[in-house]
Write an enzyme that holds these catalytic residues in place. Structure first.
Site, PDB file in Angstrom:
ATOM      1  N   TYR A   3     -14.048  18.503 -14.343  1.00 32.24           N
ATOM      2  CA  TYR A   3     -14.583  17.151 -14.240  1.00 32.24           C
ATOM      3  C   TYR A   3     -15.680  17.074 -13.164  1.00 32.24           C
ATOM      4  CZ  TYR A   3     -14.787  12.217 -13.078  1.00 32.24           C
ATOM      5  OH  TYR A   3     -15.227  10.959 -12.796  1.00 32.24           O
ATOM      6  N   ASP A  17      -5.102  20.024 -13.276  1.00 34.11           N
ATOM      7  CA  ASP A  17      -5.541  18.734 -13.799  1.00 34.11           C
ATOM      8  C   ASP A  17      -5.257  18.759 -15.298  1.00 34.11           C
ATOM      9  OD1 ASP A  17      -6.875  16.549 -14.866  1.00 34.11           O
ATOM     10  OD2 ASP A  17      -8.567  16.675 -13.492  1.00 34.11           O
ATOM     11  N   LYS A  39      -7.017   7.543 -18.544  1.00 36.77           N
ATOM     12  CA  LYS A  39      -7.304   8.091 -19.874  1.00 36.77           C
ATOM     13  C   LYS A  39      -6.106   7.848 -20.809  1.00 36.77           C
ATOM     14  CE  LYS A  39     -10.844   9.492 -17.516  1.00 36.77           C
ATOM     15  NZ  LYS A  39     -12.019   8.668 -17.380  1.00 36.77           N
ATOM     16  N   ARG A  79       0.826  -1.214   0.000  1.00 38.63           N
ATOM     17  CA  ARG A  79       0.000   0.000   0.000  1.00 38.63           C
ATOM     18  C   ARG A  79       0.860   1.263   0.000  1.00 38.63           C
ATOM     19  NH1 ARG A  79      -1.635   1.320   4.740  1.00 38.63           N
ATOM     20  NH2 ARG A  79      -2.454  -0.708   5.359  1.00 38.63           N
TER      21      ARG A  79
HETATM   22  N1  PLP Z   1      -9.915  14.460 -14.139  1.00 39.59           N
HETATM   23  C1  PLP Z   1     -10.504  14.497 -15.351  1.00 39.59           C
HETATM   24  C2  PLP Z   1     -10.273  15.683 -16.229  1.00 39.59           C
HETATM   25  C3  PLP Z   1     -11.328  13.448 -15.768  1.00 39.59           C
HETATM   26  O1  PLP Z   1     -11.912  13.502 -16.980  1.00 39.59           O
HETATM   27  C4  PLP Z   1     -11.520  12.340 -14.914  1.00 39.59           C
HETATM   28  C5  PLP Z   1     -12.407  11.216 -15.294  1.00 39.59           C
HETATM   29  O2  PLP Z   1     -13.101  11.249 -16.285  1.00 39.59           O
HETATM   30  C6  PLP Z   1     -10.918  12.344 -13.654  1.00 39.59           C
HETATM   31  C7  PLP Z   1     -10.103  13.412 -13.308  1.00 39.59           C
HETATM   32  C8  PLP Z   1     -11.122  11.202 -12.697  1.00 39.59           C
HETATM   33  O3  PLP Z   1     -10.417  10.073 -13.116  1.00 39.59           O
HETATM   34  P1  PLP Z   1     -10.828   8.547 -12.805  1.00 39.59           P
HETATM   35  O4  PLP Z   1     -12.043   8.253 -13.621  1.00 39.59           O
HETATM   36  O5  PLP Z   1      -9.618   7.782 -13.208  1.00 39.59           O
HETATM   37  O6  PLP Z   1     -11.113   8.460 -11.336  1.00 39.59           O
END
Ligand code: PLP
Length: 376
Positions: free
Chosen positions: A100, A172, A197, A47
């Site tokens: 998001y 992000d 992604k 972990r």
């Molecule tokens: N940040 C962005 C811009 C996203 O599009 C996403 C998910 O679609 C996330 C964070 C969260 O990622 P996860 O789905 O891997 O938890």
């Protein structure tokens, strides 16, 4: 060394035991203590740390130009770790209003219940950013390009504003990836990615990444969030993301090429009201994205003149584009974002989001053309 070369080689030393070129996946949950009962700098428990994840984190730190990278079980786990990393009593979060939806929900469910003051503003609007950061803040959360409107935030300008307000800037960068955008070089303090992604790149792994410019208190707290909040990923996920990084740069080139062709096609269709893609010369963030990114990315969204019904009809008539959430895989996806945004929808009813995959752009354009015809 150039990005492409780093992406292929960092964290990729042949296995010391066997000479294997592909890194081994160490699934052991626990590691032997040394005879004196301590393990200085060594491995203790999966972990906290494990050999496969170490390789990935070395590669991520190198690719982002950061001092410390941490891998988590999902992008949202990385978001949660970041909130823990920057937590402070009386914290104030200034966040991008177009970002998001899952992170917005996380802020509502946790940060606000923890007592954080939260201001959601359009950080792509320099005046709005300046006004919001005229007062002290703890953390500025930018997403650029943003989800789903592909807004572009001026990271160099925002980092100055954030620091002057006493805040740290987190970006992000999921849509751009380090192949197209390097937020730490523009003054950001940390970068976050959903590795689910483009980094993974094949729609078969969940993962999240935080990279810190400095290996200081925030990075330490983010590490504790993995250890003590338990936001860890499996070594197999780390291995898949490391494998994805090897081909990230050429995949991003192909995603960008396809998105450019699709955006140009959609922009001249009478059924389409607006196309949100920073690569279009008429897009609001085009010049800024041209300076801040090496290309414009593989994501775009568009609105239809026929409203919600037209958007749903087009999504339903597409054949190559799969109607599914997520992004960054080999296959192109289409999504009516509004339908998945739950109790706090933000996307326009007539908006479709596209993740452009690695198919030939001509085939994607042909699929959109037939769907727009059928949906008339
Ligand atoms: N940040 C962005 C811009 C996203 O599009 C996403 C998910 O679609 C996330 C964070 C969260 O990622 P996860 O789905 O891997 O938890």
């Amino acid at each position: 060394m150039r990005f492409e070369t780093l992406a292929v080689h960092t964290g990729g030393e042949p296995d010391a035991e066997t000479g294997a070129i592909a890194p081994p996946i160490h699934l052991s949950s626990t590691f032997r203590h040394s005879p004196d009962g301590v393990h200085p700098g060594e491995l203790l428990y999966q972990r906290e740390d494990n050999p496969t994840q170490r390789r990935l984190e070395a590669a991520l730190a190198a690719l982002e130009g950061g001092a410390r990278a941490l891998f988590y079980g999902s992008g949202l786990a990385a978001c949660s770790a970041a909130l823990h990393a920057y937590w402070r009593e009386d914290a104030r979060l200034v966040m991008q209003n177009d970002c998001y939806a899952g992170f917005q929900a996380q802020v509502r469910h946790y940060a606000q219940r923890w007592g954080w003051r939260v201001d959601a503003v359009d950080l792509a609007d320099p005046e709005a950013a300046r006004t919001a950061l005229a007062r002290p803040a703890t953390l500025v959360w930018a997403e650029t390009p943003s989800n789903p409107l592909l807004r572009i935030v001026d990271l160099a300008a925002l980092s100055e504003l954030a620091h002057a307000a006493g805040a740290r800037l987190l970006v992000d960068g999921t849509f751009a990836t380090p192949a197209l955008q390097q937020p730490l070089a523009l003054g950001a303090d940390s970068v976050l990615h959903s590795a689910t992604k483009y980094m993974g790149g094949h729609s078969d792994v969940l993962g999240g990444v935080l990279v810190f410019a400095e290996d200081g208190a925030a990075a330490r707290n983010a590490f504790y969030a993995r250890e003590l909040v338990g936001l860890a990923a499996s070594p197999f996920a780390a291995w898949l993301v490391l494998r994805g990084l090897r081909s990230l740069a050429p995949r991003m080139r192909a995603h960008c090429q396809g998105a450019r062709a699709v955006a140009r096609f959609l922009a001249q269709r009478p059924e389409v009201e607006a196309v949100h893609y920073p690569g279009l010369p008429e897009a609001a963030g085009h010049a800024l994205a041209g300076r801040q990114m090496s290309d414009f990315g593989g994501m775009l969204s568009f609105t239809l003149r026929g409203g919600r019904e037209a958007a749903l009809a087009v999504a339903g008539a597409l054949v190559l584009f799969v109607n599914a959430t997520s992004l960054g895989g080999c296959e192109s996806l289409v999504e009516h974002r509004r339908s998945v945004e739950g109790a706090h929808p933000r996307s326009p009813e007539n908006l479709l989001r596209l993740s452009i995959g690695l198919e030939h752009p001509d085939d994607l354009v042909a699929d959109l053309a037939q769907a727009l015809e059928r949906a008339r």
